[in-house]
Design a protein around this motif. Sequence first.
Motif, PDB file in Angstrom:
ATOM      1  N   LYS A   1       0.519  -0.630  -0.154  1.00 20.66           N
ATOM      2  CA  LYS A   1       0.363  -0.075   0.369  1.00 20.66           C
ATOM      3  C   LYS A   1       0.737   0.911   0.333  1.00 20.66           C
ATOM      4  N   ALA A   2       1.991   1.475   0.818  1.00 20.16           N
ATOM      5  CA  ALA A   2       2.472   2.545   0.546  1.00 20.16           C
ATOM      6  C   ALA A   2       3.703   2.591  -0.386  1.00 20.16           C
ATOM      7  N   ALA A   3       3.618   1.720  -1.120  1.00 19.17           N
ATOM      8  CA  ALA A   3       4.192   1.854  -2.310  1.00 19.17           C
ATOM      9  C   ALA A   3       3.422   1.790  -3.559  1.00 19.17           C
ATOM     10  N   ILE A   4       2.270   2.102  -3.030  1.00 16.25           N
ATOM     11  CA  ILE A   4       0.952   2.257  -4.419  1.00 16.25           C
ATOM     12  C   ILE A   4       1.318   3.405  -4.170  1.00 16.25           C
ATOM     13  N   GLU A   5       1.038   4.294  -2.628  1.00 14.98           N
ATOM     14  CA  GLU A   5       0.465   5.536  -2.343  1.00 14.98           C
ATOM     15  C   GLU A   5       1.465   6.498  -2.631  1.00 14.98           C
ATOM     16  N   GLN A   6       3.276   6.167  -2.996  1.00 12.61           N
ATOM     17  CA  GLN A   6       4.409   6.665  -2.985  1.00 12.61           C
ATOM     18  C   GLN A   6       3.941   7.247  -4.664  1.00 12.61           C
ATOM     19  N   ARG A   7       3.497   6.182  -5.226  1.00 15.79           N
ATOM     20  CA  ARG A   7       3.299   6.292  -6.945  1.00 15.79           C
ATOM     21  C   ARG A   7       2.474   7.314  -7.296  1.00 15.79           C
ATOM     22  N   ILE A   8       1.458   6.841  -6.501  1.00 19.43           N
ATOM     23  CA  ILE A   8      -0.160   8.027  -6.262  1.00 19.43           C
ATOM     24  C   ILE A   8       0.191   9.535  -5.926  1.00 19.43           C
ATOM     25  N   GLN A   9       1.135   9.965  -4.866  1.00 20.02           N
ATOM     26  CA  GLN A   9       2.075  10.939  -4.614  1.00 20.02           C
ATOM     27  C   GLN A   9       2.666  11.846  -5.614  1.00 20.02           C
ATOM     28  N   LEU A  10       3.292  10.489  -6.895  1.00 19.91           N
ATOM     29  CA  LEU A  10       3.807  10.945  -8.132  1.00 19.91           C
ATOM     30  C   LEU A  10       3.316  11.704  -9.312  1.00 19.91           C
ATOM     31  N   GLY A  11       1.603  11.153  -9.197  1.00 21.00           N
ATOM     32  CA  GLY A  11       1.251  11.419  -9.660  1.00 21.00           C
ATOM     33  C   GLY A  11       0.211  10.565 -10.681  1.00 21.00           C
ATOM     34  N   GLU A  12       0.449   9.377 -10.480  1.00 16.97           N
ATOM     35  CA  GLU A  12      -0.409   7.889 -11.297  1.00 16.97           C
ATOM     36  C   GLU A  12      -1.561   7.602 -10.614  1.00 16.97           C
ATOM     37  N   GLN A  13      -2.314   7.330 -11.371  1.00 11.55           N
ATOM     38  CA  GLN A  13      -4.236   7.619 -11.478  1.00 11.55           C
ATOM     39  C   GLN A  13      -3.953   5.494 -11.374  1.00 11.55           C
TER      40      GLN A  13
ATOM     41  N   LEU B   1       8.548  -6.468  -7.447  1.00 11.36           N
ATOM     42  CA  LEU B   1       7.121  -6.701  -8.054  1.00 11.36           C
ATOM     43  C   LEU B   1       6.264  -5.416  -8.287  1.00 11.36           C
ATOM     44  N   MET B   2       6.910  -4.228  -8.505  1.00  9.42           N
ATOM     45  CA  MET B   2       5.996  -2.690  -8.539  1.00  9.42           C
ATOM     46  C   MET B   2       6.283  -3.237 -10.067  1.00  9.42           C
ATOM     47  N   GLN B   3       7.637  -2.734 -10.560  1.00  5.09           N
ATOM     48  CA  GLN B   3       8.060  -3.207 -12.318  1.00  5.09           C
ATOM     49  C   GLN B   3       7.219  -3.998 -12.738  1.00  5.09           C
ATOM     50  N   PHE B   4       6.643  -5.197 -12.171  1.00  7.34           N
ATOM     51  CA  PHE B   4       6.453  -5.955 -13.004  1.00  7.34           C
ATOM     52  C   PHE B   4       4.849  -5.326 -12.757  1.00  7.34           C
ATOM     53  N   HIS B   5       3.797  -4.752 -12.129  1.00  6.02           N
ATOM     54  CA  HIS B   5       2.828  -4.805 -11.984  1.00  6.02           C
ATOM     55  C   HIS B   5       2.681  -3.645 -13.042  1.00  6.02           C
ATOM     56  N   PHE B   6       3.186  -2.386 -13.129  1.00  8.63           N
ATOM     57  CA  PHE B   6       3.594  -0.884 -13.986  1.00  8.63           C
ATOM     58  C   PHE B   6       4.115  -1.209 -15.307  1.00  8.63           C
ATOM     59  N   THR B   7       4.912  -2.292 -16.269  1.00 10.20           N
ATOM     60  CA  THR B   7       5.066  -2.650 -17.422  1.00 10.20           C
ATOM     61  C   THR B   7       4.216  -2.732 -18.432  1.00 10.20           C
ATOM     62  N   ALA B   8       4.148  -1.950 -19.393  1.00  6.78           N
ATOM     63  CA  ALA B   8       3.494  -2.877 -19.952  1.00  6.78           C
ATOM     64  C   ALA B   8       3.521  -3.680 -20.090  1.00  6.78           C
ATOM     65  N   LEU B   9       2.401  -4.509 -21.021  1.00  6.75           N
ATOM     66  CA  LEU B   9       2.648  -5.818 -21.612  1.00  6.75           C
ATOM     67  C   LEU B   9       1.822  -5.970 -22.930  1.00  6.75           C
ATOM     68  N   ALA B  10       2.249  -6.187 -23.941  1.00  8.04           N
ATOM     69  CA  ALA B  10       1.979  -6.128 -24.675  1.00  8.04           C
ATOM     70  C   ALA B  10       0.403  -6.901 -25.733  1.00  8.04           C
ATOM     71  N   SER B  11       0.534  -8.080 -24.764  1.00  2.49           N
ATOM     72  CA  SER B  11      -0.324  -8.959 -24.985  1.00  2.49           C
ATOM     73  C   SER B  11      -1.525  -9.107 -24.370  1.00  2.49           C
ATOM     74  N   LEU B  12      -1.127  -7.908 -23.111  1.00  2.00           N
ATOM     75  CA  LEU B  12      -2.423  -8.121 -22.600  1.00  2.00           C
ATOM     76  C   LEU B  12      -3.763  -6.618 -23.279  1.00  2.00           C
ATOM     77  N   THR B  13      -5.204  -7.369 -23.320  1.00  2.00           N
ATOM     78  CA  THR B  13      -5.977  -7.134 -23.440  1.00  2.00           C
ATOM     79  C   THR B  13      -6.068  -6.112 -22.217  1.00  2.00           C
ATOM     80  N   HIS B  14      -6.015  -4.914 -21.821  1.00  2.00           N
ATOM     81  CA  HIS B  14      -6.918  -4.555 -20.836  1.00  2.00           C
ATOM     82  C   HIS B  14      -8.364  -3.898 -21.401  1.00  2.00           C
ATOM     83  N   LEU B  15      -9.170  -4.621 -21.332  1.00  2.00           N
ATOM     84  CA  LEU B  15     -10.532  -4.806 -21.144  1.00  2.00           C
ATOM     85  C   LEU B  15     -11.503  -5.757 -19.866  1.00  2.00           C
ATOM     86  N   LYS B  16     -12.425  -5.248 -19.168  1.00  2.00           N
ATOM     87  CA  LYS B  16     -12.889  -6.242 -18.720  1.00  2.00           C
ATOM     88  C   LYS B  16     -13.469  -6.608 -19.253  1.00  2.00           C
ATOM     89  N   PRO B  17     -13.973  -8.073 -18.723  1.00  2.00           N
ATOM     90  CA  PRO B  17     -14.715  -9.627 -19.912  1.00  2.00           C
ATOM     91  C   PRO B  17     -15.953  -8.583 -19.529  1.00  2.00           C
TER      92      PRO B  17
END
Length: 204
Positions: A23-35, A187-203
């Motif tokens: 949570k603290a790592a996510i909050e740090q990213r939010i403070q830097l402007g990430e949505q 772990l943060m790098q994994f989650h916040f690096t784009a994956l070309a094959s992943l379709t970012h749509l809800k089912p």
Amino acid sequence: MHLFVYLHGFKSSPLSNKAQLTKAAIEQRIQLGEQITWYCPQLPASPRAAIAMVREHIDKQTFSHLSLMGSSLGGYYATHLGELFPSKVSLLNPAIEPARDLQKYIGEQKSWHQEEVFHFLPEYIEELQEIYVEKINQAERYFLLVAKGDEVLDWREMIAKYPDAQQLILEGGDHAISDYPNYLNQLMQFHFTALASLTHLKPT
């Protein structure tokens, strides 16, 4: 918007060390402007109820990216949800066969971080079986963090379950991954690096 979902383990809570550090790592990213929207609920004892609650929350959100992170039993849940939603999934010493391993915990249990007492009912074993994932799809969407020193779960089962996922296998360590801060950036790098094959749509 990036929706980040953290699912805690059996008898655990959002107050766990790994949940709080993440949570603290996510909050740090939010403070830097990430949505980013952070979601780390107290999961009910019933697996069916837990999955329904998290699915309902995800369905109500508007997002372009979905991340699921699960520890222990939360990793089992995250795997199930990861097969329902296009997402990136990280697993921290995930439970592989909880329907087998949690048989001995049927009855009254006490939460690790609170005074709350709950009952793990016999029917919850069947509920765990209902959400079993035989084999994951798009293994590149998964990141597995495993400690060989896990005193609760068998690390060999974890590796065998996710053979083609990205894997970080720790020599020694423990079930709680006490040195978790050492791996959080990866772990943060994994989650916040784009994956070309992943379709970012809800089912649908």
